[in-house]
Enzyme design. Structure first.
Site, mmCIF file in Angstrom:
data_model
loop_
_atom_site.group_PDB
_atom_site.id
_atom_site.type_symbol
_atom_site.label_atom_id
_atom_site.label_comp_id
_atom_site.label_asym_id
_atom_site.label_seq_id
_atom_site.Cartn_x
_atom_site.Cartn_y
_atom_site.Cartn_z
ATOM 1 N N HIS A 299 0.694 -1.015 0.333
ATOM 2 C CA HIS A 299 0.369 0.374 0.070
ATOM 3 C C HIS A 299 0.686 1.744 -0.025
ATOM 4 C CE1 HIS A 299 -3.741 2.883 0.772
ATOM 5 N NE2 HIS A 299 -3.052 3.181 1.411
ATOM 6 N N CYS A 300 1.947 1.056 -0.204
ATOM 7 C CA CYS A 300 2.452 2.216 0.067
ATOM 8 C C CYS A 300 3.879 2.508 -0.893
ATOM 9 C CB CYS A 300 3.712 2.238 1.640
ATOM 10 S SG CYS A 300 2.565 2.028 3.166
ATOM 11 N N ILE A 301 4.476 1.925 -0.876
ATOM 12 C CA ILE A 301 5.831 2.474 -2.216
ATOM 13 C C ILE A 301 5.261 2.705 -3.681
ATOM 14 C CG2 ILE A 301 8.133 2.089 -3.416
ATOM 15 C CD1 ILE A 301 8.693 0.095 -1.019
#
Length: 465
Positions: A299-301
């Site tokens: 979900h982040c990078i």
């Protein structure tokens, strides 16, 4: 970004039951909250019981706090209250101990937020189809909190976002009540730093960055987290805390893009990029190893850098470096499929549509069940769209749930390592996979993670890419 919703929520005349209290604020509300935190009698509310919120709720419970977890999914709520954890980081046995001790309970009744002394927001911050920030979950959550906001509460946003979100979006919504941030309630930002599957880190051992809307709010947030997490890193503002998280993920995205591009270059030269990185990593200074792969997941990078690129346009700045990294990383599934297609034709005389193919690993990283933004989903979906009879094997993902981008894959099940295939494509290198057996199941193995060589399985039919 749902700016129309935000403007509607901030329209003149919006109020809440808490507004009547703002005219006569109590000067000792911060001291009262500090005392309740120190005595562990403060009630903690965690909104969003996913990969961030649930481990945080468990950490607070283990620290002696009573925690109420809030989620809009009644099925998830019922499962948690029955002692069934849906994430790897919190075993069901530990969840049951927290339930039995009265340290955790889940609910979808958001009116109970009024009973909480500390409210932590752990909701998703995805991108829209136009790759712009989609803050609908943050906006609606802040509006929901405002409906029951009262004197003395500490509200902390943990969801990753662009610098300015807490001050420009969350704070105005909470102040529609008439209560004032820093006087009647307290607002902070503390970015999540969860690393699913990592055994050397946990919620309580990863240093926690904290920034507040003013010194009092920052001090309260620092005090709260210090009772749960081993090390607190206090910063001077909300924006610094927000920017620190975005910077962490941009750093990783850019460096992964670099080694992905190097992989393509070195592959054309007949040079093994994995051996190159291992050699470079022996330098004791000035180099940090990053490794290539079939694309970015989680979900982040793949998402967070674009929050900054969107916000930067407000200042007339184009983030060329960040956007180029995003383009390189987004192109990797296509590169992997092109290499697979080339090897099938060269070695076996088969096209993709005629080859029986097995994809190894559906999760976005090894040894977890998390499939958010996984490149394996895009690869599998593309194979099926092109008529390839492809299956997948993943010991951590027995069945594909519904996803926003790849709904057609819903319900497909992991197959055992039994049948033979024309080719096997390793996308995620779970440790639980039997790679020796895998190598014997196909005349072609395309390995995007260097999984076979790391296990000293080297043969002419194994291709690293």
């Amino acid at each position: 970004m749902t700016l129309d919703l935000l403007h509607d929520l901030l329209r003149p005349g919006r109020s809440s039951a808490g507004g009547a209290l703002a005219a006569n604020p109590q000067p000792d509300v911060a001291a009262q909250l500090t005392a309740r935190l120190q005595a562990r009698t403060a009630q903690i509310g965690i909104i969003g019981l996913g990969y961030v919120g649930l481990p945080l709720a468990a950490a607070c419970g283990r620290s002696g706090f009573a925690v109420t977890g809030f989620d809009i999914d009644p099925v998830k709520v019922d499962g948690l209250n029955a002692g069934r954890s849906h994430i790897d980081a919190l075993p069901s046995s530990e969840l049951q101990r927290l339930l039995d001790a009265g340290r955790f309970a889940a609910t979808d009744d958001f009116r109970r937020l009024r009973d909480c002394d500390v409210i932590v927001i752990c909701v998703p911050t995805p991108l829209s189809h136009h790759r712009e920030p989609d803050l609908r979950y943050v906006v609606t959550t802040a509006a929901t909190i405002a409906d029951s906001l009262r004197l003395g509460q500490l509200v902390v946003l943990e969801s990753t976002t662009y610098p300015g979100t807490t001050e420009e979006v969350v704070k105005p919504l909470l102040q529609t009540t008439g209560l004032i941030s820093g006087a009647d309630f307290f607002l902070a930002f503390s970015p999540e730093r969860e690393d699913p599957g990592a055994t050397q880190f946990s919620t309580t051992t990863i240093p926690k960055v904290v920034g507040g809307d003013g010194d009092v709010a920052g001090g309260l947030a620092e005090h709260f987290y210090s009772l749960v997490v081993e090390r607190i890193v206090r910063v001077n503002s909300l924006k610094i805390a927000e920017a620190s998280k975005v910077t962490e993920n941009i750093f990783r995205a850019v460096n992964i893009a670099l080694v992905n591009e190097l992989k393509i270059i070195y592959d054309a030269m007949g040079v093994d990029v994995w051996d190159v990185i291992d050699a470079a990593a022996t330098k004791p200074f000035g180099f940090m190893p990053f490794y290539p792969g079939p694309g970015l997941g989680g979900h982040c990078i793949p998402i967070d850098p674009f929050y900054l690129t969107w916000k930067s346009k407000e200042f007339g700045i184009n983030t060329k470096f960040i956007e180029l990294a995003g383009e390189i990383n987004a192109s990797m599934p296509g590169y992997v499929l092109a290499r697979l297609e080339r090897e099938l034709d060269r070695r076996l005389g088969l096209s993709l549509s005629r080859a029986r193919l097995l994809v190894i690993g559906l999760a976005y990283k090894k040894n977890v069940s998390d499939i958010r933004e996984s490149p394996a989903l895009a690869i599998l979906a593309t194979l099926l769209q092109r008529g390839c009879p492809a299956a997948y094997h993943d010991p951590h993902v027995p069945e594909i749930p519904r996803t926003r981008e790849h709904a057609t894959l819903e319900g497909q099940k992991s197959v055992p390592l039994e049948e033979r295939y024309d080719a096997i494509l390793i996308v995620t290198d779970h440790d639980a996979v039997d790679y020796t057996r895998l190598a014997a199941l196909a005349p072609l193995v395309v390995d995007t993670r260097n999984a076979m060589a790391r296990r000293h399985l080297i043969a002419d039919h194994i291709v690293k890419t």
